[in-house]
Design a protein around this motif. Structure first.
Motif, mmCIF file in Angstrom:
data_model
loop_
_atom_site.group_PDB
_atom_site.id
_atom_site.type_symbol
_atom_site.label_atom_id
_atom_site.label_comp_id
_atom_site.label_asym_id
_atom_site.label_seq_id
_atom_site.Cartn_x
_atom_site.Cartn_y
_atom_site.Cartn_z
ATOM 1 N N ASN A 51 1.260 -1.091 0.138
ATOM 2 C CA ASN A 51 -0.193 -0.109 0.409
ATOM 3 C C ASN A 51 0.815 1.128 0.224
ATOM 4 O OD1 ASN A 51 0.591 -0.798 2.578
ATOM 5 N ND2 ASN A 51 -1.578 0.455 3.566
ATOM 6 N N ILE A 52 0.150 2.235 -1.027
ATOM 7 C CA ILE A 52 0.863 3.418 -0.696
ATOM 8 C C ILE A 52 0.220 4.609 -0.444
ATOM 9 C CG2 ILE A 52 2.480 4.807 -2.225
ATOM 10 C CD1 ILE A 52 2.907 2.543 -4.322
ATOM 11 N N GLU A 53 0.390 5.132 0.559
ATOM 12 C CA GLU A 53 -0.042 6.251 1.291
ATOM 13 C C GLU A 53 -0.307 7.506 0.705
ATOM 14 O OE1 GLU A 53 -1.291 5.655 4.730
ATOM 15 O OE2 GLU A 53 -2.027 3.628 4.890
ATOM 16 N N ALA A 95 -2.118 -2.692 -1.429
ATOM 17 C CA ALA A 95 -1.311 -3.376 -1.804
ATOM 18 C C ALA A 95 -1.586 -3.923 -3.237
ATOM 19 C CB ALA A 95 -0.499 -4.175 -0.895
ATOM 20 N N GLU A 96 -2.619 -4.436 -2.936
ATOM 21 C CA GLU A 96 -3.643 -5.726 -4.157
ATOM 22 C C GLU A 96 -3.431 -5.029 -5.524
ATOM 23 O OE1 GLU A 96 -4.422 -4.404 -1.162
ATOM 24 O OE2 GLU A 96 -5.715 -6.617 -0.165
ATOM 25 N N ARG A 97 -3.992 -3.711 -5.118
ATOM 26 C CA ARG A 97 -4.531 -3.006 -6.715
ATOM 27 C C ARG A 97 -2.700 -2.271 -6.979
ATOM 28 N NH1 ARG A 97 -7.363 1.886 -5.780
ATOM 29 N NH2 ARG A 97 -7.692 1.434 -3.288
ATOM 30 N N THR A 98 -2.238 -2.608 -6.542
ATOM 31 C CA THR A 98 -0.240 -1.713 -6.672
ATOM 32 C C THR A 98 0.635 -3.338 -7.313
ATOM 33 O OG1 THR A 98 -0.359 -0.141 -4.498
ATOM 34 C CG2 THR A 98 1.800 -1.804 -6.167
ATOM 35 N N ILE A 122 -3.855 -14.843 -5.423
ATOM 36 C CA ILE A 122 -3.013 -13.672 -4.484
ATOM 37 C C ILE A 122 -2.866 -13.920 -3.257
ATOM 38 C CG2 ILE A 122 -5.534 -12.573 -4.898
ATOM 39 C CD1 ILE A 122 -4.008 -9.569 -4.669
ATOM 40 N N ALA A 123 -1.661 -13.365 -2.302
ATOM 41 C CA ALA A 123 -2.232 -13.979 -0.873
ATOM 42 C C ALA A 123 -1.268 -12.340 -1.008
ATOM 43 C CB ALA A 123 -0.430 -14.698 -1.255
ATOM 44 N N ILE A 124 -1.854 -12.043 0.628
ATOM 45 C CA ILE A 124 -1.946 -10.981 0.680
ATOM 46 C C ILE A 124 -2.029 -10.964 2.941
ATOM 47 C CG2 ILE A 124 -3.771 -9.179 1.229
ATOM 48 C CD1 ILE A 124 -5.528 -10.214 -0.510
ATOM 49 N N VAL A 125 -1.163 -9.986 2.730
ATOM 50 C CA VAL A 125 -0.298 -10.269 4.246
ATOM 51 C C VAL A 125 -0.543 -8.696 5.382
ATOM 52 C CG1 VAL A 125 0.600 -12.138 4.280
ATOM 53 C CG2 VAL A 125 1.930 -10.310 4.067
ATOM 54 N N ILE A 171 -12.819 -2.356 -3.274
ATOM 55 C CA ILE A 171 -12.429 -1.532 -4.688
ATOM 56 C C ILE A 171 -11.360 -2.435 -5.284
ATOM 57 C CG2 ILE A 171 -10.966 0.120 -5.550
ATOM 58 C CD1 ILE A 171 -12.405 2.677 -3.348
ATOM 59 N N CYS A 172 -10.645 -2.894 -4.092
ATOM 60 C CA CYS A 172 -9.574 -4.658 -5.038
ATOM 61 C C CYS A 172 -10.092 -5.383 -5.606
ATOM 62 C CB CYS A 172 -8.841 -4.554 -3.734
ATOM 63 S SG CYS A 172 -7.099 -3.761 -3.185
ATOM 64 N N ARG A 173 -11.293 -5.757 -4.335
ATOM 65 C CA ARG A 173 -12.278 -7.232 -4.774
ATOM 66 C C ARG A 173 -13.175 -7.078 -6.042
ATOM 67 N NH1 ARG A 173 -14.865 -9.597 0.599
ATOM 68 N NH2 ARG A 173 -13.655 -8.627 1.812
ATOM 69 N N GLN A 174 -13.258 -5.310 -6.426
ATOM 70 C CA GLN A 174 -13.555 -5.282 -8.073
ATOM 71 C C GLN A 174 -12.610 -5.160 -8.834
ATOM 72 O OE1 GLN A 174 -17.079 -5.020 -9.092
ATOM 73 N NE2 GLN A 174 -16.465 -4.655 -10.965
ATOM 74 N N VAL A 175 -11.287 -4.952 -8.216
ATOM 75 C CA VAL A 175 -10.548 -4.660 -9.417
ATOM 76 C C VAL A 175 -10.062 -6.307 -10.135
ATOM 77 C CG1 VAL A 175 -7.878 -4.322 -9.684
ATOM 78 C CG2 VAL A 175 -9.916 -2.632 -8.897
ATOM 79 N N LEU A 176 -10.031 -6.909 -9.137
ATOM 80 C CA LEU A 176 -10.081 -8.079 -9.088
ATOM 81 C C LEU A 176 -10.701 -9.628 -10.113
ATOM 82 C CD1 LEU A 176 -8.301 -9.702 -5.685
ATOM 83 C CD2 LEU A 176 -7.270 -9.436 -7.473
#
Ligand code: THU
Length: 128
Positions: free
Chosen positions: A42-44, A54-57, A73-76, A88-93
């Motif tokens: 993530n980039i704020e 992070a996911e969209r990046t 996709i792995a997310i931590v 929003i990331c779910r929609q992009v995925l």
């Protein structure tokens, strides 16, 4: 690439997170069908709405490099608990990978896996 290895790649990416406003760091690792992994953090931004997850990046890095076929996709996150992708990331995925597997890390640091449809049923698309 095992789920554990993909989570490790996400952990590594999380180290680059720029999250001075929320102090909530997130890392993602996106596995393409051809085996290539794109990571993201993530980039704020001082203008909060300009922040990126992070996911969209990771997805935008992959797509901009010509990769659109994703298998997992792995997310931590710095919370150390299971961190689900935001809406929003779910929609992009959903746009690129409605069948992707979502791998999270639980409190015991073990991989937990979800089918995308479990966490995002009834997606919006222009086709239905
Ligand atoms: N964040 C992500 O990177 N991914 C998510 O799916 C949830 C939220 C980030 C956005 C922001 O920088 C911070 O976490 C707190 O919301």
């Amino acid at each position: 690439m095992t789920d554990k290895e993909l989570l490790e790649a996400a952990e590594k990416a999380m180290k680059n997170a720029y999250a001075p406003y929320s102090n909530f760091k997130v890392g993602a690792a996106l596995l393409c069908s051809d085996g290539i992994v794109f990571t993201g953090c993530n980039i704020e931004n001082a203008s909060y709405g300009a922040s990126n997850c992070a996911e969209r990046t990771a997805v935008f890095k992959a797509v901009s490099e010509g990769h659109r076929d994703f298998s997992a996709i792995a997310i931590v996150s710095s919370s150390g608990e299971e961190t689900f992708p935001c809406g929003i990331c779910r929609q992009v995925l959903a746009e690129f990978a409605p069948d992707i597997r979502v791998i999270l890390s639980n409190k015991e640091n073990a991989p937990v896996s979800y089918k995308f449809q479990e966490i995002m049923p009834y997606i919006f698309s222009l086709e239905n």
